[in-house]
Design a protein around this motif. Structure first.
Motif, PDB file in Angstrom:
ATOM      1  N   MET A   1       0.848  -1.197   0.000  1.00  0.00           N
ATOM      2  CA  MET A   1       0.000   0.000   0.000  1.00  0.00           C
ATOM      3  C   MET A   1       0.880   1.241   0.000  1.00  0.00           C
ATOM      4  SD  MET A   1      -2.837   1.208   2.811  1.00  0.00           S
ATOM      5  CE  MET A   1      -3.789  -0.274   2.612  1.00  0.00           C
ATOM      6  N   THR A   2       0.585   2.179  -0.885  1.00  0.00           N
ATOM      7  CA  THR A   2       1.363   3.413  -0.958  1.00  0.00           C
ATOM      8  C   THR A   2       1.058   4.303   0.236  1.00  0.00           C
ATOM      9  OG1 THR A   2      -0.310   4.623  -2.201  1.00  0.00           O
ATOM     10  CG2 THR A   2       1.256   3.290  -3.469  1.00  0.00           C
ATOM     11  N   GLU A   3       1.966   5.227   0.514  1.00  0.00           N
ATOM     12  CA  GLU A   3       1.755   6.157   1.624  1.00  0.00           C
ATOM     13  C   GLU A   3       0.515   7.015   1.387  1.00  0.00           C
ATOM     14  OE1 GLU A   3       3.178   6.571   4.587  1.00  0.00           O
ATOM     15  OE2 GLU A   3       4.248   4.726   4.149  1.00  0.00           O
ATOM     16  N   GLU A   4       0.269   7.381   0.126  1.00  0.00           N
ATOM     17  CA  GLU A   4      -0.915   8.190  -0.188  1.00  0.00           C
ATOM     18  C   GLU A   4      -2.192   7.424   0.102  1.00  0.00           C
ATOM     19  OE1 GLU A   4      -2.941  10.614  -3.955  1.00  0.00           O
ATOM     20  OE2 GLU A   4      -1.089   9.460  -4.212  1.00  0.00           O
ATOM     21  N   ALA A   5      -2.230   6.150  -0.326  1.00  0.00           N
ATOM     22  CA  ALA A   5      -3.423   5.330  -0.071  1.00  0.00           C
ATOM     23  C   ALA A   5      -3.606   5.106   1.419  1.00  0.00           C
ATOM     24  CB  ALA A   5      -3.296   3.993  -0.792  1.00  0.00           C
ATOM     25  N   LYS A   6      -2.508   4.883   2.134  1.00  0.00           N
ATOM     26  CA  LYS A   6      -2.583   4.678   3.580  1.00  0.00           C
ATOM     27  C   LYS A   6      -3.139   5.906   4.275  1.00  0.00           C
ATOM     28  CE  LYS A   6       0.298   3.158   7.456  1.00  0.00           C
ATOM     29  NZ  LYS A   6       1.682   2.783   7.862  1.00  0.00           N
ATOM     30  N   HIS A   7      -2.726   7.080   3.832  1.00  0.00           N
ATOM     31  CA  HIS A   7      -3.187   8.317   4.451  1.00  0.00           C
ATOM     32  C   HIS A   7      -4.681   8.534   4.230  1.00  0.00           C
ATOM     33  CE1 HIS A   7      -3.019  12.397   5.994  1.00  0.00           C
ATOM     34  NE2 HIS A   7      -3.625  12.823   4.899  1.00  0.00           N
ATOM     35  N   LYS A   8      -5.202   8.029   3.098  1.00  0.00           N
ATOM     36  CA  LYS A   8      -6.613   8.223   2.781  1.00  0.00           C
ATOM     37  C   LYS A   8      -7.527   7.268   3.534  1.00  0.00           C
ATOM     38  CE  LYS A   8      -6.027  10.159  -1.850  1.00  0.00           C
ATOM     39  NZ  LYS A   8      -6.282   9.943  -3.303  1.00  0.00           N
ATOM     40  N   GLN A   9      -6.977   6.216   4.129  1.00  0.00           N
ATOM     41  CA  GLN A   9      -7.801   5.266   4.873  1.00  0.00           C
ATOM     42  C   GLN A   9      -8.483   5.960   6.048  1.00  0.00           C
ATOM     43  OE1 GLN A   9      -5.009   1.960   5.710  1.00  0.00           O
ATOM     44  NE2 GLN A   9      -6.579   0.701   4.748  1.00  0.00           N
ATOM     45  N   THR A  10      -9.730   5.592   6.268  1.00  0.00           N
ATOM     46  CA  THR A  10     -10.516   6.201   7.335  1.00  0.00           C
ATOM     47  C   THR A  10     -11.268   5.118   8.099  1.00  0.00           C
ATOM     48  OG1 THR A  10     -10.844   8.199   6.007  1.00  0.00           O
ATOM     49  CG2 THR A  10     -12.329   7.877   7.872  1.00  0.00           C
ATOM     50  N   ARG A  11     -11.379   5.282   9.406  1.00  0.00           N
ATOM     51  CA  ARG A  11     -12.224   4.395  10.205  1.00  0.00           C
ATOM     52  C   ARG A  11     -13.031   5.229  11.188  1.00  0.00           C
ATOM     53  NH1 ARG A  11      -9.778  -0.006  14.172  1.00  0.00           N
ATOM     54  NH2 ARG A  11      -8.926  -0.840  12.220  1.00  0.00           N
ATOM     55  N   SER A  12     -14.349   4.961  11.232  1.00  0.00           N
ATOM     56  CA  SER A  12     -15.226   5.599  12.210  1.00  0.00           C
ATOM     57  C   SER A  12     -15.425   4.650  13.383  1.00  0.00           C
ATOM     58  CB  SER A  12     -16.580   5.933  11.580  1.00  0.00           C
ATOM     59  OG  SER A  12     -16.429   6.889  10.555  1.00  0.00           O
ATOM     60  N   ALA A  13     -15.370   5.181  14.590  1.00  0.00           N
ATOM     61  CA  ALA A  13     -15.604   4.410  15.809  1.00  0.00           C
ATOM     62  C   ALA A  13     -16.484   5.247  16.712  1.00  0.00           C
ATOM     63  CB  ALA A  13     -14.292   4.064  16.500  1.00  0.00           C
ATOM     64  N   GLY A  14     -17.812   5.021  16.629  1.00  0.00           N
ATOM     65  CA  GLY A  14     -18.722   5.893  17.348  1.00  0.00           C
ATOM     66  C   GLY A  14     -18.571   7.303  16.827  1.00  0.00           C
ATOM     67  N   PRO A  15     -18.419   8.289  17.708  1.00  0.00           N
ATOM     68  CA  PRO A  15     -18.285   9.672  17.249  1.00  0.00           C
ATOM     69  C   PRO A  15     -16.880  10.016  16.774  1.00  0.00           C
ATOM     70  CG  PRO A  15     -18.213   9.601  19.636  1.00  0.00           C
ATOM     71  CD  PRO A  15     -18.481   8.187  19.175  1.00  0.00           C
ATOM     72  N   LEU A  16     -15.952   9.061  16.853  1.00  0.00           N
ATOM     73  CA  LEU A  16     -14.556   9.323  16.524  1.00  0.00           C
ATOM     74  C   LEU A  16     -14.252   8.953  15.074  1.00  0.00           C
ATOM     75  CD1 LEU A  16     -12.861   7.836  19.726  1.00  0.00           C
ATOM     76  CD2 LEU A  16     -13.733  10.161  19.363  1.00  0.00           C
ATOM     77  N   THR A  17     -13.321   9.665  14.459  1.00  0.00           N
ATOM     78  CA  THR A  17     -12.842   9.358  13.117  1.00  0.00           C
ATOM     79  C   THR A  17     -11.324   9.288  13.150  1.00  0.00           C
ATOM     80  OG1 THR A  17     -14.722  10.443  12.044  1.00  0.00           O
ATOM     81  CG2 THR A  17     -12.748  10.085  10.715  1.00  0.00           C
ATOM     82  N   TYR A  18     -10.769   8.183  12.635  1.00  0.00           N
ATOM     83  CA  TYR A  18      -9.318   7.999  12.559  1.00  0.00           C
ATOM     84  C   TYR A  18      -8.901   7.959  11.095  1.00  0.00           C
ATOM     85  CZ  TYR A  18      -9.817   6.291  17.397  1.00  0.00           C
ATOM     86  OH  TYR A  18     -10.109   6.161  18.730  1.00  0.00           O
ATOM     87  N   ARG A  19      -7.690   8.470  10.797  1.00  0.00           N
ATOM     88  CA  ARG A  19      -7.149   8.393   9.451  1.00  0.00           C
ATOM     89  C   ARG A  19      -5.672   8.021   9.494  1.00  0.00           C
ATOM     90  NH1 ARG A  19     -10.626  12.917   8.545  1.00  0.00           N
ATOM     91  NH2 ARG A  19     -12.211  12.439   6.966  1.00  0.00           N
ATOM     92  N   GLY A  20      -5.246   7.330   8.426  1.00  0.00           N
ATOM     93  CA  GLY A  20      -3.836   7.017   8.252  1.00  0.00           C
ATOM     94  C   GLY A  20      -3.232   6.248   9.410  1.00  0.00           C
ATOM     95  N   ASP A  21      -2.055   6.707   9.872  1.00  0.00           N
ATOM     96  CA  ASP A  21      -1.333   6.002  10.933  1.00  0.00           C
ATOM     97  C   ASP A  21      -2.053   6.041  12.273  1.00  0.00           C
ATOM     98  OD1 ASP A  21       0.733   5.312   9.224  1.00  0.00           O
ATOM     99  OD2 ASP A  21       1.876   7.149   9.645  1.00  0.00           O
ATOM    100  N   SER A  22      -3.046   6.901  12.419  1.00  0.00           N
ATOM    101  CA  SER A  22      -3.770   6.997  13.692  1.00  0.00           C
ATOM    102  C   SER A  22      -4.818   5.893  13.860  1.00  0.00           C
ATOM    103  CB  SER A  22      -4.456   8.363  13.799  1.00  0.00           C
ATOM    104  OG  SER A  22      -3.501   9.404  13.836  1.00  0.00           O
TER     105      SER A  22
END
Length: 263
Positions: free
Chosen positions: A1-22
């Motif tokens: 996975m490229t760094e650009e694609a990794k940065h675009k990844q998103t996950r929602s967890a309840g009211p929280l939103t995480y992206r990339g390395d987070s």
């Protein structure tokens, strides 16, 4: 996975939103259910009750004033333009035209199809999402939506605020929701409400197995086979639901008042 694609990844967890390395390496459900050391739970699990409580409050707050609703389940892997996807759109449209809100898991595939049909028909389209290890945001055809951390809280919302379950073709997750609904109705944990399987070719093998393996071996009662109705016709889906609600109302108060949506 490229760094650009990794940065675009998103996950929602309840009211929280995480992206990339987070993005956490595990989901909230995984951290709850993982086995821990003999005393580690003392420092973590009791405090999770507060987070679970907050999710229940958020779900109740969102859905408590929702009109009569039908939950629609089905695979997230079905692609737009396929016959099953179009069937889901038709089902969502018919549910909305009958005056019910349409509630799905909020994801792509059959869930998106039902939400799309409901929204296009002018009905209320609701999505109850779930935090997953892979990216899956709420689909764009939702009027009201919430993303849960815990599967069991999300399931509670489906059961508490729906007057019927419609089950479109799907995999393990759909089967889980189907059999949990059937079990709750069978054991009278919920008021008897209709569970409708859409797609006779898809679900016919399951019905045959239940009859030949479960019923013939005495593992279910003959009347339990009536808990599941099966059809290919979106119009019949709505007719089954409306008739079931009228029957329930007649049994409860001797009239058809109070059953199903306002017409």
């Amino acid at each position: 996975m490229t760094e650009e694609a990794k940065h675009k990844q998103t996950r929602s967890a309840g009211p929280l939103t995480y992206r990339g390395d987070s993005i956490p390496r595990t989901t909230t459900d995984q951290r709850l259910l993982d086995r821990r050391g003999p005393s580690d739970w003392v420092h973590t699990d009791p405090w999770r009750v507060l987070r679970i409580q907050s999710e229940v409050v958020e779900g109740f707050g969102l859905l408590s004033e929702m009109p009569s609703a039908v939950s629609v389940f089905g695979s997230a892997r079905i692609q737009p333009g396929t016959p099953y996807y179009e069937l889901g759109v038709q089902v969502g449209r018919k549910i909305a035209e009958a005056g019910y809100a349409t509630v799905t898991g909020g994801g792509p595939g059959m869930m998106e199809a039902a939400n799309k049909g409901a929204q296009e028909a002018g009905g209320l389209s609701v999505g109850l999402g779930i935090e997953l290890p892979f990216e899956q945001n709420l689909n764009p055809y939702i009027d009201m939506g919430v993303t849960f951390r815990y599967f069991f809280v999300r399931k509670l919302m489906f059961v508490k605020y729906s007057q019927a379950f419609v089950v479109l073709p799907g995999g393990f997750g759909t089967l889980d929701e189907l059999f949990e609904a059937a079990t709750l109705v069978q054991t009278d944990k919920v008021t008897r409400f209709p569970v409708v399987l859409v797609g006779t070719e898809f679900w016919g093998g399951l019905e045959k197995w239940a009859r030949e393996s479960l019923l013939e071996n005495g593992l279910i009662k003959p009347g339990d086979m009536d808990l599941l109705r099966m059809t290919d016709d979106p119009d019949e889906v709505v007719e089954i639901i409306k008739k079931a609600h009228l029957d329930i109302a007649h049994r409860e108060n001797g009239s058809g008042e109070g059953a199903g949506p306002e017409q």
